[in-house]
Design an enzyme around this catalytic site. Structure first.
Site, PDB file in Angstrom:
ATOM      1  N   ARG A 121       4.260   2.027   4.387  1.00 38.02           N
ATOM      2  CA  ARG A 121       3.729   1.623   2.982  1.00 38.02           C
ATOM      3  C   ARG A 121       4.521   2.448   2.017  1.00 38.02           C
ATOM      4  NH1 ARG A 121      -2.370   0.269   2.771  1.00 38.02           N
ATOM      5  NH2 ARG A 121      -2.219  -1.769   3.319  1.00 38.02           N
ATOM      6  N   GLN A 126       6.974  -3.132   0.709  1.00 39.89           N
ATOM      7  CA  GLN A 126       5.877  -3.919   0.115  1.00 39.89           C
ATOM      8  C   GLN A 126       5.609  -5.324   0.388  1.00 39.89           C
ATOM      9  OE1 GLN A 126       5.343  -2.563  -4.014  1.00 39.89           O
ATOM     10  NE2 GLN A 126       4.091  -1.201  -3.738  1.00 39.89           N
ATOM     11  N   ASP A 129       4.350  -6.532   3.883  1.00 41.52           N
ATOM     12  CA  ASP A 129       2.952  -5.773   4.162  1.00 41.52           C
ATOM     13  C   ASP A 129       1.801  -6.734   4.498  1.00 41.52           C
ATOM     14  OD1 ASP A 129       0.719  -4.245   4.348  1.00 41.52           O
ATOM     15  OD2 ASP A 129       1.168  -2.990   2.610  1.00 41.52           O
ATOM     16  N   SER A 132      -2.022  -5.646   3.205  1.00 44.05           N
ATOM     17  CA  SER A 132      -2.107  -6.065   1.829  1.00 44.05           C
ATOM     18  C   SER A 132      -2.404  -7.374   1.519  1.00 44.05           C
ATOM     19  CB  SER A 132      -0.867  -5.481   0.928  1.00 44.05           C
ATOM     20  OG  SER A 132      -0.905  -3.979   1.043  1.00 44.05           O
ATOM     21  N   TYR A 229      -4.135   6.297   2.517  1.00 42.86           N
ATOM     22  CA  TYR A 229      -5.070   6.090   3.340  1.00 42.86           C
ATOM     23  C   TYR A 229      -6.103   7.138   3.366  1.00 42.86           C
ATOM     24  CZ  TYR A 229      -2.377   2.509   5.715  1.00 42.86           C
ATOM     25  OH  TYR A 229      -1.891   1.201   5.972  1.00 42.86           O
TER      26      TYR A 229
HETATM   27  P1  NAD Z   1      -7.903   0.509   4.233  1.00 47.45           P
HETATM   28  O1  NAD Z   1      -8.252  -0.671   4.394  1.00 47.45           O
HETATM   29  O2  NAD Z   1      -7.282   1.457   5.195  1.00 47.45           O
HETATM   30  O3  NAD Z   1      -9.105   1.211   3.562  1.00 47.45           O
HETATM   31  C1  NAD Z   1      -9.883   0.636   2.404  1.00 47.45           C
HETATM   32  C2  NAD Z   1     -10.635   1.764   1.584  1.00 47.45           C
HETATM   33  O4  NAD Z   1     -11.555   2.322   2.097  1.00 47.45           O
HETATM   34  C3  NAD Z   1      -9.410   2.617   1.210  1.00 47.45           C
HETATM   35  O5  NAD Z   1      -9.559   2.631  -0.295  1.00 47.45           O
HETATM   36  C4  NAD Z   1     -10.248   4.132   1.810  1.00 47.45           C
HETATM   37  O6  NAD Z   1      -9.895   5.036   0.956  1.00 47.45           O
HETATM   38  C5  NAD Z   1     -11.644   3.746   1.776  1.00 47.45           C
HETATM   39  N1  NAD Z   1     -12.373   4.530   2.520  1.00 47.45           N
HETATM   40  C6  NAD Z   1     -12.311   4.991   3.771  1.00 47.45           C
HETATM   41  N2  NAD Z   1     -13.254   5.683   4.182  1.00 47.45           N
HETATM   42  C7  NAD Z   1     -14.159   5.822   3.331  1.00 47.45           C
HETATM   43  C8  NAD Z   1     -15.575   6.324   2.879  1.00 47.45           C
HETATM   44  N3  NAD Z   1     -16.274   6.998   3.801  1.00 47.45           N
HETATM   45  N4  NAD Z   1     -16.114   5.963   1.861  1.00 47.45           N
HETATM   46  C9  NAD Z   1     -15.694   5.260   0.800  1.00 47.45           C
HETATM   47  N5  NAD Z   1     -14.539   4.579   0.921  1.00 47.45           N
HETATM   48  C10 NAD Z   1     -13.807   4.887   2.163  1.00 47.45           C
HETATM   49  O7  NAD Z   1      -7.039   0.810   2.772  1.00 47.45           O
HETATM   50  P2  NAD Z   1      -6.083  -0.473   2.080  1.00 47.45           P
HETATM   51  O8  NAD Z   1      -6.587  -1.440   1.601  1.00 47.45           O
HETATM   52  O9  NAD Z   1      -4.950  -0.477   3.279  1.00 47.45           O
HETATM   53  O10 NAD Z   1      -5.086   0.548   0.908  1.00 47.45           O
HETATM   54  C11 NAD Z   1      -5.005   2.135   0.792  1.00 47.45           C
HETATM   55  C12 NAD Z   1      -4.367   2.423  -0.315  1.00 47.45           C
HETATM   56  O11 NAD Z   1      -2.660   1.975  -0.074  1.00 47.45           O
HETATM   57  C13 NAD Z   1      -4.448   1.590  -1.501  1.00 47.45           C
HETATM   58  O12 NAD Z   1      -4.448   2.656  -2.683  1.00 47.45           O
HETATM   59  C14 NAD Z   1      -3.264   0.967  -1.975  1.00 47.45           C
HETATM   60  O13 NAD Z   1      -3.034   0.789  -3.268  1.00 47.45           O
HETATM   61  C15 NAD Z   1      -2.105   1.584  -1.201  1.00 47.45           C
HETATM   62  N6  NAD Z   1      -1.137   0.431  -0.598  1.00 47.45           N
HETATM   63  C16 NAD Z   1       0.175   1.030  -0.880  1.00 47.45           C
HETATM   64  C17 NAD Z   1       1.111  -0.051  -0.560  1.00 47.45           C
HETATM   65  C18 NAD Z   1       2.678   0.492  -0.717  1.00 47.45           C
HETATM   66  O14 NAD Z   1       2.932   1.329  -1.311  1.00 47.45           O
HETATM   67  N7  NAD Z   1       3.537  -0.368   0.069  1.00 47.45           N
HETATM   68  C19 NAD Z   1       0.808  -1.169   0.282  1.00 47.45           C
HETATM   69  C20 NAD Z   1      -0.471  -1.391   0.395  1.00 47.45           C
HETATM   70  C21 NAD Z   1      -1.355  -0.805  -0.249  1.00 47.45           C
END
Ligand code: NAD
Length: 375
Positions: A121, A126, A129, A132, A229
């Site tokens: 990430r 991006q 991905d 996402s 994460y």
């Molecule tokens: P994910 O699918 O791994 O998890 C979904 C959400 O569940 C996360 O926000 C996580 O914090 C939450 N979670 C985990 N355990 C939990 C608990 N016990 N109680 C409540 N919530 C809980 O996450 P995702 O959708 O892949 O995204 C994670 C982050 O990565 C986001 O902030 C996103 O903006 C970021 N991201 C960055 C890039 C990049 O920079 N290239 C790309 C995609 C996503």
């Protein structure tokens, strides 16, 4: 370089790894694109659309014969890839932790498996991905699935026959899917609240006009968390979170859970006792159901009822929007492979020392090489 796109064989998989748009772009780079007949049909793409883009459409054996790369949504069965060149790239959502044996089989077959969900990430990646692009659609669809199961309306309506109250929607886990779920539920007129363990999400929740509901007594994860994460939380945190959920959930009509921890089963967020406190007719959509589920009793592929609450556990939610999910997925694959296109060689060249390559490469030269798998 010949790219083969096969018809997906996994049960219920409607997506396809290339669209006419990406086929045309690959051909413009100098690649040959071979499609198995019918590969796009469930994503509303006809064979003739691929042909119009310059791709060849034929049998599975025709597509695979002499292929330098196989582009897939789900990891194809290694035994069914005969005809592809030695060392061919297998690019897809290969589920490396869940399908560890299959990764070994790719290695044993001399194939170079590249798992798109291991894409780092970083800013440069991006547009590659898949987590996402697919989660975004899943978050949207989860709200529509909830609305379809819910026997009431989402928006407040003031009618001559009286007023209907707005639905209360609670989103648990505010990553990509959760953010889109909040936005979609708000657009439908619901009163939305949301929670996460990562502190950075509070501002994101509030900027979408939803209420942030956070554990205050025990510290969560600072900022974005490593790589964006979450990790497994402490027992103290889990206890405080359970108390918070118990006090909040009884007042909610719809709950969308999306919480995941990479490489681990999904955290359990709602117990059977907690859902028993919800109003009859409430709906829960568990987007983590295939990773073990956030909701006790949720069943992958089924909608069940417990204590008068419907728990929706669709598998492969992005696949329920197969045309758009395929369009975005296919672009992710194109953005990845075209970034490593070597003009002179007329093919994809993956440098060993590149951060993206190191992230996604699972097998090479007959061995499993990915650090996350060999630990
Ligand atoms: P994910 O699918 O791994 O998890 C979904 C959400 O569940 C996360 O926000 C996580 O914090 C939450 N979670 C985990 N355990 C939990 C608990 N016990 N109680 C409540 N919530 C809980 O996450 P995702 O959708 O892949 O995204 C994670 C982050 O990565 C986001 O902030 C996103 O903006 C970021 N991201 C960055 C890039 C990049 O920079 N290239 C790309 C995609 C996503």
């Amino acid at each position: 370089m010949k790219l083969a796109i096969l018809r997906e064989t996994a049960d219920g998989e409607r997506r396809v790894a290339a669209t006419p748009e990406t086929a045309r772009k690959f051909i413009a780079l100098g690649a040959e694109v071979a499609i198995e007949a019918g590969a796009g049909i469930d994503a509303s793409i006809a064979d003739s659309d691929y042909e119009a883009a310059g791709a060849k459409v034929g049998s599975r054996a025709d597509a695979l014969g002499g292929a330098d790369a196989v582009l897939a949504v789900r990891g194809p069965d290694p035994a069914g890839l005969g005809g592809a060149k030695a060392g061919a790239l297998i690019v897809g959502a290969l589920n490396p932790f869940g399908e560890r044996e299959r990764v070994q089989a790719y290695a044993d077959a001399g194939l170079e498996a590249l798992a798109m969900e291991f894409m780092p990430r970083i800013t440069r990646a991006q547009s590659m991905d898949i987590l996402s692009s697919q989660s975004n659609l899943a978050g949207y669809k989860a709200v529509l699935d909830a609305a379809a199961e819910y026997g009431r309306a989402f928006p407040m309506m003031m009618t001559a026959a009286g007023t209907i109250a707005a639905a209360r929607v609670f989103v648990m886990g505010v990553g990509v899917a959760g953010l889109q779920a909040i936005a979609t539920a708000r657009r439908l007129g619901a009163v939305v609240s949301a929670t996460d363990v990562r502190a950075a999400t509070r501002e994101q929740i509030e900027s979408l006009g939803a209420k942030a509901v956070f554990v205050e007594t025990v510290a969560g994860i600072e900022g974005e968390g490593a790589g964006g994460y979450a990790t497994e939380m402490s027992d103290d945190y889990k206890k405080a979170q359970a108390e918070l959920v118990s006090s909040h959930i009884a007042k909610q009509d719809v709950v969308i859970t999306t919480a995941l921890i990479p490489g681990r089963p999904a955290p359990r967020l709602i117990s059977d006792a907690q859902l028993a406190t919800m109003r009859t007719g409430s709906v829960i959509v568990d987007l983590a159901v295939e990773q073990g589920g956030n909701v006790e009793g949720a069943v992958p592929g089924e909608t069940i009822e417990r204590h008068g609450v419907r728990i929706v556990g669709h598998r492969n939610v992005p696949g329920r929007l197969a045309a758009d999910a395929s369009a975005l997925y296919a672009r992710n694959l194109f953005n990845f492979l075209s970034a490593f296109w070597d003009k002179e060689a007329g093919r994809v060249v993956l440098p060993d020392d590149d951060e993206i390559v190191k992230g996604v490469r699972l097998s090479q030269g007959g061995k499993v090489v990915n650090e996350r798998l060999i630990g």
